[in-house]
Design a protein around this motif. Structure first.
Motif, mmCIF file in Angstrom:
data_model
loop_
_atom_site.group_PDB
_atom_site.id
_atom_site.type_symbol
_atom_site.label_atom_id
_atom_site.label_comp_id
_atom_site.label_asym_id
_atom_site.label_seq_id
_atom_site.Cartn_x
_atom_site.Cartn_y
_atom_site.Cartn_z
ATOM 1 N N LYS A 8 0.719 -1.107 -0.141
ATOM 2 C CA LYS A 8 0.048 0.049 -0.053
ATOM 3 C C LYS A 8 0.923 1.045 -0.040
ATOM 4 N N SER A 12 0.850 3.978 -2.948
ATOM 5 C CA SER A 12 0.631 5.209 -2.915
ATOM 6 C C SER A 12 1.437 6.453 -3.034
ATOM 7 N N ALA A 78 -4.350 0.655 -2.759
ATOM 8 C CA ALA A 78 -3.505 1.853 -2.333
ATOM 9 C C ALA A 78 -4.492 3.032 -2.579
ATOM 10 N N GLY A 80 -3.509 6.194 -2.188
ATOM 11 C CA GLY A 80 -3.085 7.222 -3.256
ATOM 12 C C GLY A 80 -3.046 6.989 -4.678
ATOM 13 N N CYS A 98 -11.359 1.830 -2.577
ATOM 14 C CA CYS A 98 -9.765 1.456 -1.973
ATOM 15 C C CYS A 98 -10.200 0.258 -1.100
#
Length: 277
Positions: A8, A12, A78, A80, A98
């Motif tokens: 992650k 991200s 992730a 981001g 997510c």
């Protein structure tokens, strides 16, 4: 075993770089779209599509163009990546989620479940295929691309040669371990054996190559997309890495540039209800 928390964080923090450095993943996305022979569904039908590991939304956008009336659910582990994709595709009819597809429960049926360059990050592949099959409609299709065991062949060979030269015993590689196409076909067939449906499972393999001025440039490009080693047992030995780089740049060069092999695998699973005898 993949450390999902590290995964992650890696993806991200590198979402902004991904589209610049993910050259091979983009090629795989276009090949995967060609592989989806969804002939029984008109591209203008209002079908339901699940895109697993959507990342920055590059492949998701191709799907939206190909199936303009589709209801697309795009999932990525992730935060981001999801944030980046949502901003980039805000005008599209896409629902973003997510979540880790291996853990999340989605109570919906899909005509098409797709995933580009993501299945190599799963820790429970057989169980996940069974789970995805349960989310497919009776005439649905699962289609995914992933990397095969010859991926980063030059890196792994250089690492082994360096370890031998330094008399080191190593029990892990500097990159991911990947299933072969035959392995994946067998896993799919084994996972789907105990159902009342019949399946057409097909695989395709392709090789892609990248070239870099130095090994460090290559490793930087991997890191810039967040795909650096996320194994729980990852280890770093500076002397081994230094020797590996020296061997790589001496042994695996073409035209004064180092060569990187990507072994790309594409699988499709078409689901059909078995006719009663």
């Amino acid at each position: 075993m993949i450390d999902k928390n590290v995964l992650k964080k890696n993806f991200s923090r590198n979402a902004v770089n991904y589209d610049t450095y993910a050259v091979i993943q983009k090629k795989m996305a276009h090949q995967l779209l060609k592989t989806i022979s969804f002939e029984h569904k008109d591209t203008h039908d209002s079908i339901n599509i699940l895109d697993i590991g959507c990342g920055t939304g590059y492949f998701t956008e191709q799907l939206a163009r190909c199936y303009p009336n589709a209801n697309i659910t795009a999932v990525d582990i992730a935060p981001g990546m999801i944030e980046y994709a949502r901003k980039k595709l805000r005008s599209k009819k896409i629902e973003f989620l997510c979540a880790d597809i291996e853990e999340v429960e989605i109570n919906r049926k899909y005509d098409l479940i797709v995933s580009n360059a993501t299945f190599q990050w799963f820790n429970q592949l057989e169980q996940t295929i069974i789970k995805l099959d349960a989310m497919l409609k009776n005439s649905g299709m699962l289609a995914f691309s992933t990397f095969g065991p010859m991926t980063f062949n030059e890196l792994h060979r250089s690492y082994k040669m360096a370890a031998d030269k330094l008399n080191l015993v190593i029990d892990s590689l500097p990159g991911q371990k990947f299933f072969s196409c035959e392995d994946l076909l067998n896993i799919c067939q084994r996972s789907l054996a105990d159902t009342s449906f019949s399946y057409k499972v097909a695989g395709l393999e392709k090789y892609e190559y990248e070239y870099f001025d130095t090994v460090r440039d290559f490793l930087k490009s991997v890191k810039k997309i967040g795909a650096n080693n996320s194994n729980c047992d990852r280890k770093t030995i500076p002397a081994l890495i230094k020797e590996m780089i020296k061997i790589y740049e001496t042994t695996f060069t073409e035209g004064n540039r180092i060569k990187v092999t990507y072994h790309c695998i594409f699988l499709t699973v078409e689901k059909r209800k078995t006719d009663p005898v």
